[in-house]
Design a protein around this motif. Structure first.
Motif, PDB file in Angstrom:
ATOM      1  N   ASN A 183       6.557  -1.999  11.266  1.00 51.95           N
ATOM      2  CA  ASN A 183       7.812  -1.925  12.023  1.00 51.95           C
ATOM      3  C   ASN A 183       8.542  -0.609  11.819  1.00 51.95           C
ATOM      4  OD1 ASN A 183       7.394  -4.419  13.088  1.00 51.95           O
ATOM      5  ND2 ASN A 183       8.467  -5.492  11.442  1.00 51.95           N
ATOM      6  N   SER A 184       8.215   0.088  10.717  1.00 50.13           N
ATOM      7  CA  SER A 184       8.938   1.349  10.455  1.00 50.13           C
ATOM      8  C   SER A 184       8.176   2.571  10.979  1.00 50.13           C
ATOM      9  CB  SER A 184       9.176   1.503   8.948  1.00 50.13           C
ATOM     10  OG  SER A 184       7.952   1.772   8.305  1.00 50.13           O
ATOM     11  N   LEU A 185       6.995   2.360  11.593  1.00 54.92           N
ATOM     12  CA  LEU A 185       6.202   3.522  12.033  1.00 54.92           C
ATOM     13  C   LEU A 185       6.925   4.317  13.111  1.00 54.92           C
ATOM     14  CD1 LEU A 185       2.526   2.163  12.378  1.00 54.92           C
ATOM     15  CD2 LEU A 185       3.535   3.412  10.482  1.00 54.92           C
ATOM     16  N   GLU A 206       4.645   8.719  16.661  1.00 55.13           N
ATOM     17  CA  GLU A 206       3.407   9.463  16.389  1.00 55.13           C
ATOM     18  C   GLU A 206       2.496   8.643  15.460  1.00 55.13           C
ATOM     19  OE1 GLU A 206       4.063  13.164  14.440  1.00 55.13           O
ATOM     20  OE2 GLU A 206       2.131  13.992  15.033  1.00 55.13           O
ATOM     21  N   GLN A 207       3.111   8.080  14.418  1.00 55.83           N
ATOM     22  CA  GLN A 207       2.333   7.270  13.477  1.00 55.83           C
ATOM     23  C   GLN A 207       1.742   6.048  14.175  1.00 55.83           C
ATOM     24  OE1 GLN A 207       5.410   6.678  10.550  1.00 55.83           O
ATOM     25  NE2 GLN A 207       4.465   8.102   9.101  1.00 55.83           N
ATOM     26  N   TYR A 208       2.537   5.454  15.080  1.00 52.10           N
ATOM     27  CA  TYR A 208       2.073   4.285  15.823  1.00 52.10           C
ATOM     28  C   TYR A 208       0.825   4.629  16.638  1.00 52.10           C
ATOM     29  CZ  TYR A 208       2.016   0.466  19.204  1.00 52.10           C
ATOM     30  OH  TYR A 208       1.619  -0.590  19.983  1.00 52.10           O
ATOM     31  N   GLY A 236       4.068  11.561   5.888  1.00 53.43           N
ATOM     32  CA  GLY A 236       3.788  10.130   6.118  1.00 53.43           C
ATOM     33  C   GLY A 236       2.317   9.774   6.166  1.00 53.43           C
ATOM     34  N   LYS A 237       1.461  10.598   5.566  1.00 50.74           N
ATOM     35  CA  LYS A 237       0.013  10.286   5.586  1.00 50.74           C
ATOM     36  C   LYS A 237      -0.262   9.039   4.736  1.00 50.74           C
ATOM     37  CE  LYS A 237      -1.040  14.406   4.006  1.00 50.74           C
ATOM     38  NZ  LYS A 237       0.270  15.069   4.020  1.00 50.74           N
ATOM     39  N   THR A 238       0.268   9.054   3.523  1.00 51.24           N
ATOM     40  CA  THR A 238       0.046   7.905   2.636  1.00 51.24           C
ATOM     41  C   THR A 238       0.616   6.631   3.263  1.00 51.24           C
ATOM     42  OG1 THR A 238       0.297   9.472   0.833  1.00 51.24           O
ATOM     43  CG2 THR A 238       0.250   7.170   0.228  1.00 51.24           C
ATOM     44  N   HIS A 239       1.754   6.772   3.926  1.00 52.30           N
ATOM     45  CA  HIS A 239       2.391   5.662   4.640  1.00 52.30           C
ATOM     46  C   HIS A 239       1.397   5.080   5.647  1.00 52.30           C
ATOM     47  CE1 HIS A 239       6.171   3.664   5.698  1.00 52.30           C
ATOM     48  NE2 HIS A 239       5.727   3.663   6.935  1.00 52.30           N
TER      49      HIS A 239
HETATM   50  N1  LIG Z   1       7.686   5.792   9.334  1.00 53.24           N
HETATM   51  C1  LIG Z   1       8.255   5.841   8.138  1.00 53.24           C
HETATM   52  N2  LIG Z   1       9.312   5.076   7.880  1.00 53.24           N
HETATM   53  C2  LIG Z   1       9.923   5.095   6.681  1.00 53.24           C
HETATM   54  N3  LIG Z   1       9.539   5.871   5.662  1.00 53.24           N
HETATM   55  C3  LIG Z   1       8.480   6.658   5.854  1.00 53.24           C
HETATM   56  C4  LIG Z   1       7.776   6.696   7.092  1.00 53.24           C
HETATM   57  N4  LIG Z   1       6.750   7.583   6.978  1.00 53.24           N
HETATM   58  C5  LIG Z   1       6.816   8.075   5.717  1.00 53.24           C
HETATM   59  N5  LIG Z   1       7.848   7.524   5.051  1.00 53.24           N
HETATM   60  C6  LIG Z   1       8.261   7.806   3.671  1.00 53.24           C
HETATM   61  O1  LIG Z   1       8.256   9.203   3.464  1.00 53.24           O
HETATM   62  C7  LIG Z   1       7.864   9.511   2.153  1.00 53.24           C
HETATM   63  C8  LIG Z   1       6.705  10.501   2.208  1.00 53.24           C
HETATM   64  O2  LIG Z   1       5.638   9.917   2.915  1.00 53.24           O
HETATM   65  P1  LIG Z   1       4.146   9.931   2.396  1.00 53.24           P
HETATM   66  O3  LIG Z   1       4.109   9.828   0.915  1.00 53.24           O
HETATM   67  O4  LIG Z   1       3.386   8.932   3.185  1.00 53.24           O
HETATM   68  O5  LIG Z   1       3.764  11.404   2.843  1.00 53.24           O
HETATM   69  P2  LIG Z   1       2.426  12.220   2.599  1.00 53.24           P
HETATM   70  O6  LIG Z   1       2.171  12.964   3.852  1.00 53.24           O
HETATM   71  O7  LIG Z   1       1.362  11.310   2.117  1.00 53.24           O
HETATM   72  O8  LIG Z   1       2.873  13.189   1.444  1.00 53.24           O
HETATM   73  P3  LIG Z   1       1.953  14.166   0.572  1.00 53.24           P
HETATM   74  O9  LIG Z   1       1.464  15.221   1.501  1.00 53.24           O
HETATM   75  O10 LIG Z   1       2.902  14.669  -0.454  1.00 53.24           O
HETATM   76  O11 LIG Z   1       0.870  13.297   0.023  1.00 53.24           O
HETATM   77  C9  LIG Z   1       7.450   8.200   1.501  1.00 53.24           C
HETATM   78  O12 LIG Z   1       8.492   7.756   0.685  1.00 53.24           O
HETATM   79  C10 LIG Z   1       7.254   7.256   2.676  1.00 53.24           C
HETATM   80  O13 LIG Z   1       7.558   5.924   2.335  1.00 53.24           O
END
Ligand SMILES: Nc1ncnc2c1ncn2[C@@H]1O[C@H](COP(=O)(O)OP(=O)(O)OP(=O)(O)O)[C@@H](O)[C@H]1O
Length: 372
Positions: free
Chosen positions: A227-229, A232-234, A262-265
């Motif tokens: 629900n928070s995507l 683009e992520q969606y 937001g990759k890990t997300h």
């Molecule tokens: N759609 C979203 N809604 C809410 N929070 C988000 C969303 N996408 C990312 N986040 C938050 O943003 C922060 C950074 O995201 P994430 O760790 O996924 O990035 P990353 O690209 O994996 O970072 P890195 O390159 O450092 O590994 C996290 O706390 C994550 O929960």
């Protein structure tokens, strides 16, 4: 060995000495007599975990002029079935009396569980030459407490187990302890493997572990992330899921220009989505620290048994028919986090191994047809 058949002077040399009189021609993959210069040779290091390969290397340090592999196993005109036995006959290996003595001593003050842990530590250290010999001489001590547990489980204090059943149950306990260290009794070819009803009931434990998630909790986690995507992520999520659902070969490379995009997300959302539907997703990362960010993740080297160091011709240490091979066959998606941190040989090793496991002979199909 082919050169030994051709050139009599080669038969006076051990393998490491070969380079002093011969040169290796890469193009024809053969040896020819050296015309000039002198080189000192050495044998590449082989881990004791590789078992027969390790003993083969040991024999190669002393055997001169073999013309086939069988020749290497002949000591004093006796042909041995395996290289390890040939090493014993040559006096290159000691008996494992010290390990038996260590367990004998420990049995006076340690419970069965401790003894089994000690035995597993010995197995993991790969310092025992004949683990089976140590097991045969110590299994009565190692099985301490097994009968007591079985009596409690079955609620039958008069329960009697045969030696074979006791050994089987003890081996199963040892196997569980080894699994915690990503090893198995199958890695020690001379050790017996627990058989019969005990193991057949458990099935493939790696697959079981990957499916043993609380689906309700995963669904809750998935919905909150989904629900928070962002838009683009969606779109990324939908695209990847389409390929996963169709099991259509595809390799995605997800990157952002800076950290925290937001990759890990995204990995977490995908993982929860698939695992909540009882699908297998393998999450790996190049380093231990990076692997902590993903649920149920491990390092690539640990999960896929990528050899260290990794060369251009390396393949993962995964054999057809093993539990890991079966797990990979059933895997729907592989998520490789922090991929640029891994050397390209690691990807190539996994690619070759997956093609072998999945039986894809077409070189253009990456990772054996898996979605990565
Ligand atoms: N759609 C979203 N809604 C809410 N929070 C988000 C969303 N996408 C990312 N986040 C938050 O943003 C922060 C950074 O995201 P994430 O760790 O996924 O990035 P990353 O690209 O994996 O970072 P890195 O390159 O450092 O590994 C996290 O706390 C994550 O929960």
């Amino acid at each position: 060995m082919e050169a030994n058949k051709k050139y009599p002077e080669g038969r006076t040399l051990a393998y490491a000495q070969y380079v002093s009189k011969f040169v290796y021609v890469k193009k024809t993959r053969s040896w020819k007599p050296r015309k000039s210069g002198y080189t000192i040779g050495r044998l590449i290091w082989v881990s004791p975990c590789t078992s027969e390969l390790y003993y083969l290397r040991m024999m190669l340090t002393i055997v001169k002029g073999p013309t086939c592999y069988e020749n290497i196993r002949i000591v004093s005109n006796i042909r041995y079935e395996i290289f390890r036995d040939a090493c014993f006959a040559c006096g290159l290996l000691k008996d494992d009396r010290e390990y038996i003595e260590a367990l004998r001593e420990a049995k006076d003050w340690g419970f069965g569980f401790y003894l089994r842990k000690l035995f597993v530590t010995m197995l993991l250290s790969t310092s025992m030459n004949r683990p089976n010999h140590v097991w045969q001489n110590t299994w009565q001590w190692l099985s301490d407490g097994i009968l007591y547990n079985q009596r409690n489980i079955s609620n039958n204090q008069g329960l009697v187990l045969t030696d074979e059943q006791l050994q089987n149950l003890t081996l199963l306990e040892i196997e569980k302890l080894l699994e915690g260290n990503r090893r198995s009794l199958k890695d020690y070819p001379l050790m017996p493997y627990p058989n019969g009803y005990v193991t057949s009931q458990l099935g493939n434990r790696l697959i079981y572990q990957e499916l043993n998630y609380d689906t309700d909790e995963l669904k809750r986690n998935f919905h909150s992330l989904f629900n928070s995507l962002t838009e683009e992520q969606y779109n990324i999520f939908q695209t990847i899921m389409q390929f996963v659902n169709r099991q259509e070969v595809h390799m995605f490379f997800l990157y952002g220009y800076y950290g925290g995009t937001g990759k890990t997300h995204m990995w977490r959302t995908l993982t929860y989505a698939l695992r909540s539907q009882k699908h297998i997703v393998l999450t790996v990362a190049a380093s231990g620290i990076a692997s902590l960010l993903l649920p149920g993740s491990r390092t690539t080297h640990s999960k896929f048994k990528i050899p260290v160091p990794t060369f251009d011709n390396s393949v993962c240490n995964i054999h057809q028919g093993t539990e890991l091979a079966e797990l990979l066959k059933k895997t729907k998606l592989i998520i490789w986090d922090e991929a640029p941190m891994s050397h390209k040989f690691c990807f190539e090793a996994l690619d070759k191994s997956l093609c072998d496991i999945m039986g894809t002979t077409n070189g253009s199909i990456l990772f054996g047809g898996k979605v990565v």
